[in-house]
Design a protein around this motif. Structure first.
Motif, short mmCIF file in Angstrom:
data_model
loop_
_atom_site.label_atom_id
_atom_site.label_comp_id
_atom_site.label_asym_id
_atom_site.label_seq_id
_atom_site.Cartn_x
_atom_site.Cartn_y
_atom_site.Cartn_z
N HIS A 177 39.14 41.60 44.35
CA HIS A 177 37.80 41.32 44.83
C HIS A 177 36.80 42.40 44.42
CE1 HIS A 177 39.43 38.04 47.16
NE2 HIS A 177 40.35 38.85 47.59
N SER A 178 37.26 43.65 44.41
CA SER A 178 36.35 44.74 44.04
C SER A 178 37.11 46.02 43.77
CB SER A 178 35.31 44.97 45.14
OG SER A 178 35.95 45.46 46.32
N PHE A 194 35.80 50.37 43.68
CA PHE A 194 34.64 51.23 43.89
C PHE A 194 35.07 52.68 43.99
CE2 PHE A 194 36.15 49.59 47.92
CZ PHE A 194 36.23 50.71 48.73
N LEU A 200 34.80 46.71 36.55
CA LEU A 200 35.01 46.27 37.92
C LEU A 200 34.00 46.90 38.87
CD1 LEU A 200 38.90 46.39 38.15
CD2 LEU A 200 37.44 44.45 37.59
N PHE A 201 33.46 48.05 38.47
CA PHE A 201 32.46 48.74 39.29
C PHE A 201 31.60 49.62 38.37
CE2 PHE A 201 31.20 52.78 41.19
CZ PHE A 201 30.38 52.34 42.21
N ASN A 230 27.84 41.98 41.10
CA ASN A 230 29.18 41.95 41.68
C ASN A 230 30.13 41.30 40.68
OD1 ASN A 230 28.40 43.03 44.15
ND2 ASN A 230 27.79 41.03 44.91
N ILE A 231 31.39 41.75 40.71
CA ILE A 231 32.37 41.12 39.84
C ILE A 231 32.80 39.79 40.43
CG2 ILE A 231 33.25 43.33 39.02
CD1 ILE A 231 35.82 42.68 40.69
N GLN A 232 33.21 38.91 39.57
CA GLN A 232 33.82 37.67 40.02
C GLN A 232 35.27 37.98 40.36
OE1 GLN A 232 32.26 34.66 40.38
NE2 GLN A 232 30.44 35.83 39.94
N ASN A 292 40.42 46.75 45.95
CA ASN A 292 40.50 45.80 47.05
C ASN A 292 40.99 44.48 46.51
OD1 ASN A 292 38.58 43.51 48.50
ND2 ASN A 292 39.67 44.84 49.90
N TYR A 293 42.13 43.99 47.00
CA TYR A 293 42.67 42.72 46.53
C TYR A 293 43.43 42.01 47.64
CZ TYR A 293 47.24 45.05 46.14
OH TYR A 293 48.40 45.72 46.41
#
Length: 140
Positions: free
Chosen positions: A55-56, A58, A92-93, A100-102, A134-135
């Motif tokens: 999901h992200s 950072f 990714l960041f 925002n990434i998909q 984050n996944y």
């Protein structure tokens, strides 16, 4: 009659917008994970029988004019980023982008290596701080 048509069209529009919004923000059922990593520990492998949805990613960074980022370095051993050759993989960041990434879906046994970078002017180098991934992990 005209006002009923306008109300019906407005209701239909809001319903479609709601469906689109829910589809974009839905998180698959599974175990949510938040992993801290550094460039030395940024190698991951999706376990057999599992799927990861990233999901992200950072990292923290100082309030300066430099750019900080987390990118995919390699997938299944195929190099995506090589900072010595000024090649940067899927971002990714980034500290200077608002996009925002998909979500990124990785099937079982996928190996993934990430890279945390700092860019000062045109020079990109490894960034010595940690980052977070984050996944969600789901059963196949």
């Amino acid at each position: 009659m005209k006002s009923k048509l306008i109300i019906s069209l407005a209701t239909l529009f809001l319903s479609v917008c709601s469906l689109c919004s829910n589809a974009q923000t839905s998180i698959p059922k599974g175990k949510a994970q938040l992993i801290e990593f550094t460039n030395a520990t940024a190698k991951f492998k999706v376990p057999s029988g599992k799927t990861w949805t990233i999901h992200s990613a950072f990292t923290s960074y100082p309030d300066d004019d430099n750019s900080y980022g987390v990118s995919i370095k390699s997938i299944n051993g195929i190099i995506q980023a090589d900072i010595s050759n000024k090649k940067i993989g899927k971002l990714l960041f980034s500290s200077n982008l608002l996009a925002n990434i998909q979500p990124l879906v990785l099937p079982e046994n996928t190996s993934l290596e990430l890279i945390i970078t700092k860019r000062v002017g045109e020079i990109r180098s490894l960034y010595d701080r940690s980052a977070f991934l984050n996944y969600t992990e789901t059963e196949n």
